[in-house]
Design an enzyme around this catalytic site. Structure first.
Site: not given
Ligand code: SMG
Ligand code: MG
Length: 367
Positions: A135, A161, A163, A188, A213, A238, A262, A290
């Site tokens: 991510s 992925k 953001k 995402d 996402e 999510d 998760k 994650g």
């Molecule tokens: O653990 O690599 C990781 C982060 C993966 O993008 C990730 N997590 O919305 O999926 C999600 C985000 C939430 C964490 S933001 C604090």
């Molecule tokens: Mg997410």
């Protein structure tokens, strides 16, 4: 087995590189570790709530409050024949899934260690290696984003992925496709859009993303169903999926075609197994999300992701992407083919380095 003790450690670790989502940028990770003791063994878990209530309404402070005041009294001195009994035993406490999961998962580790079996075997895992993706947060520039994608591709990660948020969406995807072609790619939004943005989000359709996402709000299943009717990219939920029951409603309403699991979000391993099975029964693929976990939470995730319906690469990457020195040995790492081995030792199968835990700890309590 009787649970004799629950310990909490409020920890803070600096991130190797800042992580930015639609709700902000972070340079460090604050989290709560849980240690449980019983039958001469210990087990470890990680509550994935953050210092702020932006991804989730839970925070490290609410985790502390709920575990010390409400969860520990329901667990310490209690006997459980199997860790699957823990989540139902906490039913009186509404919500607070991350607090529950931290304790529940530590108890799964404890049971697995006592039985001398890897956690994956207890959970129903079927594979020895899991597929790993990354991510990539919002960067300072598109050039920096492309650099990151290049680096992670070279490291072997099986999918990327990124953001997205308003203003960092279509062009970011366009540039990645222009430079890297047909790579496995998903986005995402962390709830950054509303249904009014449906036409904009439909402009992602030609880019053949694996999924989008959580485009809409965290409690907004019905608008996701409407959005899914208007866009071709599969919607993956999510934040919205905080219980197995909401997942059932979301699937029935056709609000998503894919679900991200998760364990912290749904209350631990048992709820995750039920969510996984529900999705399998409905032909909904799942992947493991994650939360920038330390090696303890990350090891748990790897074991859970060995279940059969985790058919897409997850956000479980190497420790070194996040932390200079992880709290476990050996650190989590990926093979050149973009897979991570499921640890074979008892429990989560990694060694917790107590010195490093103690060094990262800013507050401790024994219950
Ligand atoms: O653990 O690599 C990781 C982060 C993966 O993008 C990730 N997590 O919305 O999926 C999600 C985000 C939430 C964490 S933001 C604090
Ligand atoms: Mg997410």
């Amino acid at each position: 087995m009787t649970i004799e003790k629950v310990e909490l450690f409020l920890c803070r670790l600096p991130l190797v590189h800042f992580f930015e989502t639609s709700f902000g940028r972070q340079y460090e990770r604050t989290f709560v570790l849980v240690r449980v003791v019983g039958d001469g063994h210990e087990g470890w878990g990680e509550a994935v709530a953050e210092a702020n209530p932006y991804y989730s309404s839970e925070t490290t402070d609410t985790v502390w409050h709920i575990v010390t005041g409400f969860i520990a009294p329901l667990v310490v001195g209690q006997s459980f024949a199997h860790p699957r009994e823990v989540f139902p035993a906490l039913r009186r406490i509404r919500g607070h899934n991350m607090a529950k999961a931290g304790v529940e998962m530590a108890i799964w580790d404890l049971f697995a260690r006592r039985e001398g079996r890897p956690l994956s075997a207890l959970l129903g895992g079927t594979r020895a290696r899991i597929a790993s993706g990354v991510s990539i947060g919002i960067q300072d520039s598109f050039d920096q984003l492309l650099e990151k994608v290049e680096k992670e591709r070279a490291a072997g990660y099986q999918r990327i992925k990124i953001k997205i948020k308003p203003g960092w969406d279509i062009e970011a995807v366009e540039r990645i496709r222009a430079r890297f072609g047909d790579i496995p790619l998903q986005v995402d939004a962390n709830a950054a859009y509303t249904l009014n943005d449906a036409a904009l989000l439909a402009r992602l359709d030609p880019f053949q993303l694996l999924l989008i996402e959580q485009p809409l709000d965290y409690d907004d299943v019905m608008d996701h169903a409407e959005l899914q009717r208007r866009i071709a990219t599969p919607v993956c939920l999510d934040e919205s999926i905080h219980t197995v029951r909401v997942a059932r409603d979301a699937i029935d309403a056709k609000a998503c075609r894919i679900i991200n699991i998760k364990p912290g979000r749904v209350g631990g391993h048992q709820a995750s197994i039920e969510l996984h099975d529900l999705c399998a029964a409905h032909g909904i693929p799942v992947w493991h999300g994650g939360m920038l976990e330390s090696g303890i939470g990350r090891a748990h995730n790897i074991h859970l992701a060995s279940l059969p319906n985790f058919s897409l690469p997850g956000d479980i990457a190497a420790s070194k992407r996040y932390y200079q020195q992880d709290l476990i040995e050996p650190a989590i790492d990926i093979a050149p083919d973009g897979t991570i081995a499921v640890p074979e030792g008892p429990g989560i199968g990694v060694t917790i380095v107590r010195d490093r835990v103690d060094q990262a700890t800013i507050r401790h309590v024994s219950l």
